[in-house]
Design an enzyme around this catalytic site. Sequence first.
Site, PDB file in Angstrom:
ATOM      1  N   THR A 186      90.885 -26.055  52.808  1.00 12.24           N
ATOM      2  CA  THR A 186      90.013 -27.159  52.409  1.00 12.24           C
ATOM      3  C   THR A 186      89.682 -27.935  53.677  1.00 12.24           C
ATOM      4  OG1 THR A 186      91.889 -28.621  52.063  1.00 12.24           O
ATOM      5  CG2 THR A 186      91.117 -27.409  50.152  1.00 12.24           C
ATOM      6  N   GLU A 330      88.700 -25.026  46.145  1.00 10.79           N
ATOM      7  CA  GLU A 330      89.662 -24.569  45.125  1.00 10.79           C
ATOM      8  C   GLU A 330      89.003 -23.823  43.969  1.00 10.79           C
ATOM      9  OE1 GLU A 330      89.737 -27.536  46.569  1.00 10.79           O
ATOM     10  OE2 GLU A 330      91.782 -28.297  46.807  1.00 10.79           O
ATOM     11  N   LYS A 439      85.197 -49.934  44.016  1.00  8.51           N
ATOM     12  CA  LYS A 439      85.795 -50.610  42.867  1.00  8.51           C
ATOM     13  C   LYS A 439      85.596 -52.120  43.025  1.00  8.51           C
ATOM     14  CE  LYS A 439      88.069 -46.497  43.173  1.00  8.51           C
ATOM     15  NZ  LYS A 439      88.211 -45.694  44.394  1.00  8.51           N
ATOM     16  N   TRP A 444      83.385 -49.776  38.412  1.00  6.05           N
ATOM     17  CA  TRP A 444      83.164 -48.747  39.428  1.00  6.05           C
ATOM     18  C   TRP A 444      81.686 -48.676  39.758  1.00  6.05           C
ATOM     19  CZ3 TRP A 444      86.412 -43.698  39.365  1.00  6.05           C
ATOM     20  CH2 TRP A 444      87.773 -44.041  39.380  1.00  6.05           C
TER      21      TRP A 444
END
Length: 552
Positions: A186, A330, A439, A444
Amino acid sequence: MLGQMMQWPLLVSSILRHAASYHGDTEIVSRTVEGPIHRYTYADLSRRAKQLANALGRLGLEPGDRVGTLAWNGYRHLELYYGVSGSGLVCHTINPRLFPEQIAFIIAHAGDRVLFSDLSFLPILEQMADALKGLKAVVIMTDEAHMPSSPLLPDLVCYETLIAEEADEYEWPDLDENTASGLCYTSGTTGEPKGVLYSHRSSVLHAMSCALPDVLGLSALDSVSPVVPMFHVNAWGIPFIAPMVGAKLVMPGPKLDGASIHELFEQEGVTFTAGVPTVWLTLLDWMDSHGQSFTSLKRVAIGGSAVPPVMISRLQDKGVTVRHVWGMTETSPLGLAAALKAKHEGLAPEQKLALRAKQGRPLFGMEFRTRGTDGKPIARDGKSFGSMLVRGPWVAAGYYNSPASPAHAEEGWFDTGDVVTMDADGFVQIVDRTKDAVKSGGEWISSIELENIAQSHPAIKEAAVVAKPDERWGERPVLVVQLKPEAHFSRQEMIDLYTGKVARWSIPDDVLVVDELPHTATGKLLKTAIREIVVNRLQVGSLDEDLPPVSR
Ligand code: ADP
């Protein structure tokens, strides 16, 4: 009662066997690191991948050994994909845009036995010469005429010499389809890089699903140019999908600037391409400033980060349909693709654009679940949002050589770290990555939504929205932009741009103009570094001292 069908393992080598037998004269065209354009066919690829497999055996590699690659998209890299994986070894693609220390870490962590590198990366190899000492060989992917001499690396092996004397006869072994075939780390934007170990079965199933019309939709009529690099997540599976369907492959090599890509697409009649948004920004800007158009390109898959709707419109104006896709290392990587359905045909252009700008609906083979903060599934109304979990035969169940396991919110489900909405048709929209959302006062704010709007402003080349700490609200959004040459953009223009488009409390507090926005090694906005720029600027004063704060 069991069915009575043959057991035929799904192997990467079977893709090449198919391409060599039935699409043997289909071309693979590569822009080489050495300069010239190289052409050969799937039959040639098959012969040389077999020579390579024989050479790897002669180097003393054992089944399961990892073979590292540091290479652009090109025919020799393709030979490694098949020669290495096909013979039961693991093709470990390494991102050359990482720092040499990170590359050395990854090579050591993976336990690579041999490293293959393009000529371009000699300086990187020299910087980590000590870390390469334990390898059986470091092979430079070129011919004798172009072999460099390096006092720091006296034992470099020449690729063409390595395979020259080998027979082009080789029986691909009948492996268990669950055998490891590839390894990709990754990019490490979310911590230490972690190795995802693909299997033959996962790679073949992913390729079959991605070839479908509503995903990448490739066929033997196509000329396919993966601009997305083979050194990260297998160039979205295109090196497997193109030979599977018999499409011509056009490899851009190291030249990813607008002029070079446009020239290659035109010369090779490219009909389909794929890559991250930044690449297309560069290409579109170059085309506009040079009055250029496309004569063959019809479709482009864009993903890796959110595609701004304005990019979809700009490409549409040039006759190109955008297929927005979503994926992760992934997940091999593709899991979602935004293809419209028959019932959407009658929608107004803006509604179609809004759907195409979503990350898409699930591919067959991938199952998705959403969870709100209360742990319950969110309503599929395209508005409620929650975290996205996935499972399927090409989703990682573990990380290579690591006790860490992929975040499993629930047994058997991988937590993507993305916050999403889903509608009744399955169209997913990524609101944000959990760690990138701002936030503010318990709400959000989606950085992606604000970036997309900014991106539509004519003065802005590229935009990022990050959080700055705020005593009262916890965090507040700040817009950071790179402007087009000679362009200006003020805070008032920013306020005007957002007013009426988003809730008042979502409008960024400030705008900061920078010369260049930092990107990750995979071409995404590097939010950690952008946040640092904002915080550093705040330490020497406010971002913009002349104006009062935006009222909320
Ligand atoms: P890393 O996770 O190391 O940054 P990946 O290449 O695996 O590298 O990136 C996966 C992440 O990229 C996803 O979780 C998602 O947040 C983001 N991503 C991928 N495709 C899209 C897309 N089309 N729109 C928005 N975000 C995307």
